[in-house]
Design a protein around this motif. Sequence first.
Motif, PDB file in Angstrom:
ATOM      1  N   ALA A 426       0.830  -1.193   0.000  1.00  0.00           N
ATOM      2  CA  ALA A 426       0.000   0.000   0.000  1.00  0.00           C
ATOM      3  C   ALA A 426       0.868   1.248   0.000  1.00  0.00           C
ATOM      4  CB  ALA A 426      -0.927   0.000   1.207  1.00  0.00           C
ATOM      5  N   LYS A 427       0.547   2.187  -0.878  1.00  0.00           N
ATOM      6  CA  LYS A 427       1.298   3.438  -0.928  1.00  0.00           C
ATOM      7  C   LYS A 427       0.768   4.420   0.098  1.00  0.00           C
ATOM      8  CE  LYS A 427       2.620   7.203  -4.031  1.00  0.00           C
ATOM      9  NZ  LYS A 427       2.543   7.741  -5.416  1.00  0.00           N
ATOM     10  N   TRP A 428      -0.549   4.437   0.262  1.00  0.00           N
ATOM     11  CA  TRP A 428      -1.181   5.380   1.186  1.00  0.00           C
ATOM     12  C   TRP A 428      -1.917   4.609   2.276  1.00  0.00           C
ATOM     13  CZ3 TRP A 428       1.135   9.576   0.194  1.00  0.00           C
ATOM     14  CH2 TRP A 428       1.388   9.996  -1.116  1.00  0.00           C
ATOM     15  N   LEU A 429      -1.745   5.059   3.515  1.00  0.00           N
ATOM     16  CA  LEU A 429      -2.297   4.352   4.656  1.00  0.00           C
ATOM     17  C   LEU A 429      -3.153   5.271   5.508  1.00  0.00           C
ATOM     18  CD1 LEU A 429       1.041   2.566   5.435  1.00  0.00           C
ATOM     19  CD2 LEU A 429      -1.022   1.451   4.597  1.00  0.00           C
ATOM     20  N   GLY A 446      -8.473   6.692   3.366  1.00  0.00           N
ATOM     21  CA  GLY A 446      -8.512   5.312   2.911  1.00  0.00           C
ATOM     22  C   GLY A 446      -7.982   5.215   1.498  1.00  0.00           C
ATOM     23  N   SER A 447      -7.678   3.989   1.074  1.00  0.00           N
ATOM     24  CA  SER A 447      -7.202   3.784  -0.289  1.00  0.00           C
ATOM     25  C   SER A 447      -7.540   2.369  -0.731  1.00  0.00           C
ATOM     26  CB  SER A 447      -5.690   4.018  -0.387  1.00  0.00           C
ATOM     27  OG  SER A 447      -4.983   3.064   0.368  1.00  0.00           O
ATOM     28  N   GLY A 448      -7.585   2.186  -2.044  1.00  0.00           N
ATOM     29  CA  GLY A 448      -7.894   0.879  -2.608  1.00  0.00           C
ATOM     30  C   GLY A 448      -8.421   1.006  -4.017  1.00  0.00           C
ATOM     31  N   VAL A 449      -8.306  -0.065  -4.769  1.00  0.00           N
ATOM     32  CA  VAL A 449      -8.771  -0.121  -6.155  1.00  0.00           C
ATOM     33  C   VAL A 449      -8.189   1.042  -6.967  1.00  0.00           C
ATOM     34  CG1 VAL A 449     -10.767  -0.639  -7.612  1.00  0.00           C
ATOM     35  CG2 VAL A 449     -10.936  -0.959  -5.148  1.00  0.00           C
ATOM     36  N   GLY A 450      -6.914   1.346  -6.703  1.00  0.00           N
ATOM     37  CA  GLY A 450      -6.245   2.378  -7.475  1.00  0.00           C
ATOM     38  C   GLY A 450      -6.612   3.792  -7.112  1.00  0.00           C
ATOM     39  N   ARG A 451      -7.324   3.997  -6.004  1.00  0.00           N
ATOM     40  CA  ARG A 451      -7.742   5.345  -5.599  1.00  0.00           C
ATOM     41  C   ARG A 451      -7.313   5.607  -4.166  1.00  0.00           C
ATOM     42  NH1 ARG A 451      -9.432   7.964 -10.034  1.00  0.00           N
ATOM     43  NH2 ARG A 451     -11.037   9.162  -8.949  1.00  0.00           N
ATOM     44  N   VAL A 452      -7.127   6.886  -3.856  1.00  0.00           N
ATOM     45  CA  VAL A 452      -6.831   7.297  -2.484  1.00  0.00           C
ATOM     46  C   VAL A 452      -7.781   8.424  -2.104  1.00  0.00           C
ATOM     47  CG1 VAL A 452      -5.013   8.894  -3.268  1.00  0.00           C
ATOM     48  CG2 VAL A 452      -5.087   8.160  -0.869  1.00  0.00           C
ATOM     49  N   THR A 453      -8.379   8.314  -0.936  1.00  0.00           N
ATOM     50  CA  THR A 453      -9.318   9.321  -0.440  1.00  0.00           C
ATOM     51  C   THR A 453      -8.630  10.158   0.623  1.00  0.00           C
ATOM     52  OG1 THR A 453     -11.197   7.876  -0.862  1.00  0.00           O
ATOM     53  CG2 THR A 453     -11.539   9.693   0.671  1.00  0.00           C
ATOM     54  N   VAL A 454      -8.679  11.459   0.459  1.00  0.00           N
ATOM     55  CA  VAL A 454      -7.987  12.389   1.363  1.00  0.00           C
ATOM     56  C   VAL A 454      -9.001  13.363   1.947  1.00  0.00           C
ATOM     57  CG1 VAL A 454      -6.213  14.169   1.551  1.00  0.00           C
ATOM     58  CG2 VAL A 454      -5.865  12.219   0.017  1.00  0.00           C
ATOM     59  N   ARG A 455      -8.897  13.566   3.256  1.00  0.00           N
ATOM     60  CA  ARG A 455      -9.714  14.606   3.896  1.00  0.00           C
ATOM     61  C   ARG A 455      -8.813  15.811   4.140  1.00  0.00           C
ATOM     62  NH1 ARG A 455     -14.627  15.065   6.524  1.00  0.00           N
ATOM     63  NH2 ARG A 455     -14.998  12.807   6.466  1.00  0.00           N
ATOM     64  N   PHE A 456      -9.199  16.943   3.620  1.00  0.00           N
ATOM     65  CA  PHE A 456      -8.371  18.141   3.700  1.00  0.00           C
ATOM     66  C   PHE A 456      -8.801  18.996   4.895  1.00  0.00           C
ATOM     67  CE2 PHE A 456      -7.945  16.792  -0.682  1.00  0.00           C
ATOM     68  CZ  PHE A 456      -6.566  16.852  -0.843  1.00  0.00           C
ATOM     69  N   GLU A 457      -8.005  18.919   5.934  1.00  0.00           N
ATOM     70  CA  GLU A 457      -8.249  19.690   7.148  1.00  0.00           C
ATOM     71  C   GLU A 457      -6.952  19.789   7.914  1.00  0.00           C
ATOM     72  OE1 GLU A 457     -11.262  17.534   9.201  1.00  0.00           O
ATOM     73  OE2 GLU A 457      -9.982  15.822   9.664  1.00  0.00           O
ATOM     74  N   ARG A 465     -13.269  18.800   3.762  1.00  0.00           N
ATOM     75  CA  ARG A 465     -13.915  18.060   2.679  1.00  0.00           C
ATOM     76  C   ARG A 465     -13.089  16.836   2.312  1.00  0.00           C
ATOM     77  NH1 ARG A 465     -15.922  21.228  -2.443  1.00  0.00           N
ATOM     78  NH2 ARG A 465     -16.563  19.061  -2.798  1.00  0.00           N
ATOM     79  N   VAL A 466     -13.753  15.849   1.746  1.00  0.00           N
ATOM     80  CA  VAL A 466     -13.103  14.623   1.297  1.00  0.00           C
ATOM     81  C   VAL A 466     -13.041  14.632  -0.229  1.00  0.00           C
ATOM     82  CG1 VAL A 466     -13.291  12.115   1.181  1.00  0.00           C
ATOM     83  CG2 VAL A 466     -13.839  13.308   3.308  1.00  0.00           C
ATOM     84  N   ARG A 467     -11.870  14.298  -0.766  1.00  0.00           N
ATOM     85  CA  ARG A 467     -11.693  14.213  -2.211  1.00  0.00           C
ATOM     86  C   ARG A 467     -10.948  12.926  -2.541  1.00  0.00           C
ATOM     87  NH1 ARG A 467     -12.811  19.186  -4.596  1.00  0.00           N
ATOM     88  NH2 ARG A 467     -12.910  20.944  -3.123  1.00  0.00           N
ATOM     89  N   THR A 468     -11.196  12.379  -3.715  1.00  0.00           N
ATOM     90  CA  THR A 468     -10.585  11.123  -4.140  1.00  0.00           C
ATOM     91  C   THR A 468      -9.736  11.358  -5.386  1.00  0.00           C
ATOM     92  OG1 THR A 468     -12.416   9.855  -3.224  1.00  0.00           O
ATOM     93  CG2 THR A 468     -11.036   8.745  -4.839  1.00  0.00           C
ATOM     94  N   PHE A 469      -8.565  10.703  -5.403  1.00  0.00           N
ATOM     95  CA  PHE A 469      -7.612  10.878  -6.488  1.00  0.00           C
ATOM     96  C   PHE A 469      -7.083   9.510  -6.919  1.00  0.00           C
ATOM     97  CE2 PHE A 469      -7.334  14.319  -3.423  1.00  0.00           C
ATOM     98  CZ  PHE A 469      -7.546  15.454  -4.211  1.00  0.00           C
ATOM     99  N   PRO A 470      -6.514   9.431  -8.118  1.00  0.00           N
ATOM    100  CA  PRO A 470      -5.784   8.214  -8.489  1.00  0.00           C
ATOM    101  C   PRO A 470      -4.635   7.995  -7.506  1.00  0.00           C
ATOM    102  CG  PRO A 470      -6.185   9.578 -10.415  1.00  0.00           C
ATOM    103  CD  PRO A 470      -6.574  10.394  -9.226  1.00  0.00           C
ATOM    104  N   VAL A 471      -4.356   6.747  -7.178  1.00  0.00           N
ATOM    105  CA  VAL A 471      -3.370   6.454  -6.155  1.00  0.00           C
ATOM    106  C   VAL A 471      -1.983   6.965  -6.531  1.00  0.00           C
ATOM    107  CG1 VAL A 471      -2.686   4.186  -7.030  1.00  0.00           C
ATOM    108  CG2 VAL A 471      -2.634   4.627  -4.566  1.00  0.00           C
ATOM    109  N   ASP A 472      -1.718   7.118  -7.855  1.00  0.00           N
ATOM    110  CA  ASP A 472      -0.407   7.599  -8.281  1.00  0.00           C
ATOM    111  C   ASP A 472      -0.455   9.050  -8.758  1.00  0.00           C
ATOM    112  OD1 ASP A 472      -1.942   7.144 -10.482  1.00  0.00           O
ATOM    113  OD2 ASP A 472      -0.435   5.976 -11.599  1.00  0.00           O
TER     114      ASP A 472
END
Length: 494
Positions: A426-429, A446-457, A465-472
């Motif tokens: 896992a790249k992001w934990l 969280g991360s999985g299926v090639g995506r990473v979810t980040v909460r910006f605070e 807010r929560v945003r999702t990006f490609p894991v790379d």
Amino acid sequence: MRQKPGILHLDMDAFYASVEQAAKPSLRGKPVVVGGIGGRGVVATASYEARRFGVRSAMPTAEARRRCPNAAFLIPRFTAYRDVSERVMGLLGQLSPLVEPLSLDEAFVDLEAGPHGEELDTAGATELAVRLRADIRAATGLTASVGLATSKLVAKIASEAAKPDGLVVVAPGEEHALLDPLPVRALWGVGPATAEHLRKVGITTIGELGAADPDELVRMFGQAHGRGLHDHALGIDDRPVVAERDAKSVSVEDTFEVDLVDRARVAAELDRLAARCVERLRAAGRSGRTVVVKMRRYDFSTLTRSETLRAPTDDLAVVRETVHRLAAQVDFTGGLRLLGVGVASLADFAQQDLFGEVAGADVGFAGGGDEAADLEVGKAADEDAAPAAAGTGEPAPGEEAAAEHGPEDGAYGPVPVFHPGRFGNAKWLPGQDVTHTEYGPGWVQGSGVGRVTVRFETPGSAPGRVRTFPVDDPDVTASAPLPLVAEGEPPQGG
């Protein structure tokens, strides 16, 4: 015994989890569990919200997930915890030069050795403790529990009674009122075996233990342990607060997601651990005479093997050769889930052994009484042997976060080091600090299926807010933790 409540014991409340809640506004007031996040993970600590569901330290993470499935399960961030700890220890140092840290979140202070020592009385000590707790809240946004008493033993028990976010002062002569109703397990040196022996003779509380015949306790437990139990039950503890405690060993260990069964792989892991151990040994300017190998097998049985050299060494070749010789004594058919390498009997210099021979060898199982060979910091070889200092704060985190211990950890005790690579591919934990080129700092939810979810605070912001990006995604990068409280800012949440 002292005639003033001049010993202060401070214990930060649910420290790791509280730091995470302070750093992540969206988690405040919600259950948080910090530790190993995989199948073999172990809970390092849980917030009080999670504890209501029965989650506790040292519990397997899988069990914690069953009990509290809606909790946020986060990796440990020791850089953040250490930064907060340094702020807290700095405030303690303003009270007295005699500060004895037990871990990142726990310490004793001898107030009588400080600037207010001569005129110190119960009211004065209480005022200092109240001010300290307020200063910690202002500096970190976190809460702390404090015990004040005439001895380390009673101060430690008082701080436990104060949890969470409280203060208990035990004036001289009031020790029995606190101690007597408590179960004997509340005392240092009383583990399950000792408690069971006492139960069989009708002793279940500290008051009953203090009223027991000390000669009978000596017959049951031996001179030192029996007398010590009786003294502690009476609140008698003359141990001083020690500002500096020299490390006894340097050690590293790893737990593996899949049991190791291939001897070539085991040999390679031992080489890697030996190199890391020697690197830490040299960084601390130390050497050692005793080389130790720890091996936990597939059935959770743990064995240690140790060998004492003729002279202290920091030579990687010597340590590596000794490690392999010790490991060859262990039958690990079925697999190994954990490996550890350590060097004990430390010295401030290294003297090369021209002959490369072993002067003597000590071979035994973990828990056999060889304290130097026990690589699990904070766990006595004999659970009923009275430890040198009470408590170790939060336990080492889940097995997936490799614990590395060494004297360079300084006054704050052994500090486990997090290595993201130990969590598999896992790249992001969950809980990891990141930053985005457009949205700024945040943390991985969280991360999985090639995506990473980040909460910006950030610690001082509203829930983000929560945003999702490609894991790379190149715009998302790992970052350092932000301070919980910036200079001049009031604390947020906590």
